[in-house]
Design a protein around this motif. Structure first.
Motif, PDB file in Angstrom:
ATOM      1  N   ARG A 186      -7.379   2.057 -10.061  1.00 42.18           N
ATOM      2  CA  ARG A 186      -7.366   2.929  -8.892  1.00 42.18           C
ATOM      3  C   ARG A 186      -6.564   2.323  -7.744  1.00 42.18           C
ATOM      4  O   ARG A 186      -7.004   2.281  -6.604  1.00 42.18           O
ATOM      5  CB  ARG A 186      -8.786   3.264  -8.451  1.00 42.18           C
ATOM      6  N   GLY A 187      -5.425   1.798  -8.078  1.00 43.57           N
ATOM      7  CA  GLY A 187      -4.507   1.321  -7.053  1.00 43.57           C
ATOM      8  C   GLY A 187      -4.726  -0.104  -6.589  1.00 43.57           C
ATOM      9  O   GLY A 187      -3.873  -0.678  -5.918  1.00 43.57           O
ATOM     10  N   ALA A 188      -5.857  -0.685  -6.922  1.00 47.39           N
ATOM     11  CA  ALA A 188      -6.144  -2.039  -6.430  1.00 47.39           C
ATOM     12  C   ALA A 188      -6.183  -3.034  -7.592  1.00 47.39           C
ATOM     13  O   ALA A 188      -6.437  -2.656  -8.735  1.00 47.39           O
ATOM     14  CB  ALA A 188      -7.466  -2.048  -5.682  1.00 47.39           C
ATOM     15  N   ILE A 240      -4.829   7.254  -1.777  1.00 45.16           N
ATOM     16  CA  ILE A 240      -4.213   5.919  -1.862  1.00 45.16           C
ATOM     17  C   ILE A 240      -3.879   5.598  -3.324  1.00 45.16           C
ATOM     18  O   ILE A 240      -4.772   5.366  -4.126  1.00 45.16           O
ATOM     19  CB  ILE A 240      -5.154   4.831  -1.308  1.00 45.16           C
ATOM     20  N   ALA A 241      -2.594   5.607  -3.659  1.00 48.26           N
ATOM     21  CA  ALA A 241      -2.184   5.344  -5.046  1.00 48.26           C
ATOM     22  C   ALA A 241      -2.052   3.852  -5.308  1.00 48.26           C
ATOM     23  O   ALA A 241      -2.301   3.382  -6.415  1.00 48.26           O
ATOM     24  CB  ALA A 241      -0.867   6.045  -5.344  1.00 48.26           C
ATOM     25  N   THR A 288       0.832  -1.202   0.000  1.00 44.72           N
ATOM     26  CA  THR A 288       0.000   0.000   0.000  1.00 44.72           C
ATOM     27  C   THR A 288       0.867   1.251   0.000  1.00 44.72           C
ATOM     28  O   THR A 288       1.909   1.287   0.655  1.00 44.72           O
ATOM     29  CB  THR A 288      -0.911   0.017   1.255  1.00 44.72           C
ATOM     30  N   LYS A 289       0.436   2.241  -0.784  1.00 43.73           N
ATOM     31  CA  LYS A 289       1.121   3.529  -0.747  1.00 43.73           C
ATOM     32  C   LYS A 289       0.100   4.666  -0.797  1.00 43.73           C
ATOM     33  O   LYS A 289      -0.726   4.730  -1.708  1.00 43.73           O
ATOM     34  CB  LYS A 289       2.078   3.669  -1.939  1.00 43.73           C
ATOM     35  N   GLY A 349      -1.678   3.404 -10.955  1.00 48.14           N
ATOM     36  CA  GLY A 349      -0.691   3.152  -9.905  1.00 48.14           C
ATOM     37  C   GLY A 349       0.403   2.176 -10.315  1.00 48.14           C
ATOM     38  O   GLY A 349       1.162   1.699  -9.476  1.00 48.14           O
ATOM     39  N   LYS A 350       0.516   1.916 -11.612  1.00 51.94           N
ATOM     40  CA  LYS A 350       1.483   0.919 -12.092  1.00 51.94           C
ATOM     41  C   LYS A 350       2.923   1.362 -11.827  1.00 51.94           C
ATOM     42  O   LYS A 350       3.731   0.607 -11.278  1.00 51.94           O
ATOM     43  CB  LYS A 350       1.271   0.684 -13.596  1.00 51.94           C
ATOM     44  N   THR A 351       3.219   2.599 -12.233  1.00 49.53           N
ATOM     45  CA  THR A 351       4.577   3.094 -12.002  1.00 49.53           C
ATOM     46  C   THR A 351       4.869   3.179 -10.505  1.00 49.53           C
ATOM     47  O   THR A 351       5.981   2.903 -10.062  1.00 49.53           O
ATOM     48  CB  THR A 351       4.753   4.476 -12.668  1.00 49.53           C
TER      49      THR A 351
END
Ligand SMILES: Nc1ncnc2c1ncn2[C@@H]1O[C@H](COP(=O)(O)OP(=O)(O)OP(=O)(O)O)[C@@H](O)[C@H]1O
Ligand SMILES: [Mg+2]
Lengths: 253, 308
Positions: free
Chosen positions: A225-227, A22-23, A15-16, A46-48
């Protein structure tokens, strides 16, 4: 539990957050050894950021990163690189004012153990030229060995980047959009190159070009979306209606 | 082959120069050429704009002056002591500043250099506003009397060639190769397993040390160490010299330094004396607008073009 030797890289609830946003959201990624694994998803998914977390260019807010079953969450970027996890960058990662040969040689140079020797002649690095040229030959850049990189075409820079990455003898290569911004011909060439260098290695790549993903990748993880939205073989994933929706109007762009 | 011929010609010129020109001016040129070359190592090859190099130049000058005048050390040892002091100071400043990037690095080096400057104003051994005067030139190895300007010139030439040699070698060494890679692309160098801060720190310390060597030598030439050498104007001047001559070229900074020193010298004795600062500013503007790569950089680019 997760010590299965089949997975070279695993993340648990990675998690970041950036200032309340939340990215990367509780991502469990499992990358099997000797496969090409794609990480796809719309812009800003949020891949990078995942790559930045895996290589510790960013510090995770929470979660664990395992390399070969060993916890590397606290390692520094250089330590991760030395353990054979080598990344490329979304925008080209070359040294523009060095020659093509020097670009590859810099990656080979650390093994000599003389990189702090400011009194030693540069010609002491020439023992590495042969290996550097082998790698350049592999990516089809040998005849440009003496050219300054700044003047090269974009496609060739990306190929050079792969040669430099290979020089590190990576166990795991992280490629961030290796075909981005390329013409058809260059895309084909880089795809072929990745297929070739994947032998005996593991590759985790971010890729927008689904054609490339379908021909190259054994497994696909979709991020939204990060997930993680879903994961599976390309055929499976691409027929998933949720993936189609996430990509709507996107893959056309 | 042509290269060696050019070097031989240059060396000959340097050897006969004191027969043609005023040796003290030549020595000043040499010291500043070395100073600018040292500065170029960190800016041109390391990509770090230090705005505090006067602290090393001026600091070494004071320590050398004190070591020779008060402790009675022989000239060579005095210069070595001042140079070593610059190295230690460079390490301290470097450790504090090296993690910062771009303008923050410039600001923190400036701030630290200003602190050093105020220490120099306050502490007794520097002679405050008057400076440390009457530093004896002494002898070279007890054999050659350095109060003779020509003898002194050859001594300074030797010191400067040595310092210049260290820089040129560092640039073209395994270390220099990594340093240039870091300048070009820091994240990539990190991803190849290089601990970039350590490389930058070493470059900074080498640069500070050689800058110190230049300042130490200058203090012996003029028998004076003063606040001017440690003032932030000096830090700015060395930036100008380096940019004018050609950032990241081996000979550029020396060329830039020669031009600036000669110009200042000519102007200050003429009717334009009061305008020196303004003229320097104009040169800076022209340099930034019209020839970005500096004199040597532009020449190299032109040569390369005519070959292709
Ligand atoms: N250092 C940062 N500080 C704040 N927000 C960030 C930072 N890095 C990334 N983000 C945000 O995190 C989100 C994910 O960005 P990321 O670059 O990982 O997306 P991506 O999936 O690689 O997108 P793209 O396909 O456009 O490359 C974006 O909203 C981005 O603005
Ligand atoms: Mg991205």
């Amino acid at each position: 539990m997760n010590a299965s030797g089949d997975f070279i890289l695993q993340t648990q609830k990675l998690t970041k957050g950036f200032l309340g946003f939340i990215a990367v959201d509780s991502v469990d990624l499992n990358v099997e050894r000797h496969t090409i694994h794609a990480l796809i998803g719309p812009n800003g998914a949020g891949k990078t950021t995942v790559f930045n977390l895996l290589t510790k260019f960013l510090t995770p807010s929470s979660g664990t990163i395992l390399l070969d079953g060993e916890d590397i969450t606290a390692a520094r970027p250089t330590q991760i690189a030395r353990r054979g996890v080598i990344r490329s960058f979304q925008i080209s990662a070359v040294f523009p004012h060095l020659t093509v040969r020097e670009n590859v040689r810099v990656a080979l140079q650390r093994q000599l153990g003389t990189s702090f020797h400011f009194w030693r002649a540069e010609s002491s690095l020439n023992v590495l030229n042969e290996r550097a040229e082998e790698l350049l030959d592999l990516v089809g850049l040998l005849r440009f060995a003496n050219d300054e990189v700044a003047d090269m075409s974009y496609g060739r820079k990306r190929a050079l980047e792969i040669a430099t990455t290979l020089a590190m003898e990576p166990k795991l290569m992280l490629l961030d959009e290796p075909t981005q911004g390329m013409g058809r011909e260059d895309v084909d060439r880089i795809t072929e190159l990745i297929r070739r260098v994947a032998k005996g290695r593991t590759i985790l790549m971010v890729e927008h070009n689904l054609g490339v993903v379908s021909t190259l990748c054994d497994r696909v993880t979709v991020l939204q979306r990060g997930a993680i939205l879903t994961e599976g073989a390309y055929a499976e994933v691409s027929s998933d209606p949720r993936v189609k929706e996430a990509y709507m109007g996107k893959s056309a762009a | 082959m042509k290269k060696y011929l050019a070097y031989a010609l240059l060396l000959t010129l340097l050897l006969v120069a004191p027969l043609l020109f005023y040796p003290v001016l030549l020595m000043k040129v040499l010291c500043f050429a070395l100073f600018a070359s040292a500065f170029n190592l960190i800016l041109g090859y390391g990509g770090l704009l230090s705005f505090g190099h006067a602290a090393f130049f001026g600091g070494a000058a004071y320590v050398t002056g004190h070591a020779i005048k008060v402790w009675g050390l022989p000239t060579e040892l005095g210069i070595l002591t001042g140079t070593a002091a610059a190295m230690v100071l460079g390490l301290l400043v470097g450790v504090l500043a090296i993690r910062r990037q771009g303008i923050y690095f410039a600001m923190i080096t400036l701030a630290l250099a200003q602190m050093v400057y105020f220490v120099f104003i306050r502490s007794g051994f520097t002679g405050g506003e008057n400076g440390l005067q009457g530093i004896p030139r002494g002898t070279f190895l007890g054999l050659v009397d350095l109060s003779n300007d020509r003898a002194m010139y050859y001594f300074v030439l030797g010191v400067c060639l040595l310092g210049f040699g260290v820089i040129a070698r560092a640039v073209h060494s395994p270390f220099g190769q990594v340093l240039r890679a870091i300048r070009d692309n820091e994240p990539r160098a990190t991803s190849l397993g290089y601990n970039i801060d350590r490389y930058k720190l070493l470059a900074f310390v080498i640069s500070a040390t050689i800058a110190g060597l230049a300042g130490a030598t200058k203090s012996v030439v003029f028998q004076l160490a003063s606040l001017t050498d440690a003032h932030w104007h000096m830090s700015g001047e060395v930036v100008l010299m380096t940019l004018l001559g050609g950032l990241g070229t081996i000979f550029g900074p020396a060329v830039g330094a020669s031009l600036i020193v000669t110009l200042q010298n000519t102007l200050s004795s003429g009717p334009l004396g009061a305008w020196v600062t303004v003229i320097m500013g104009l040169i800076f503007i022209i340099c930034v607008l019209a020839f970005r790569k500096g004199i040597v950089g532009e020449l190299q680019a032109a040569l390369r073009k005519s070959f292709n």
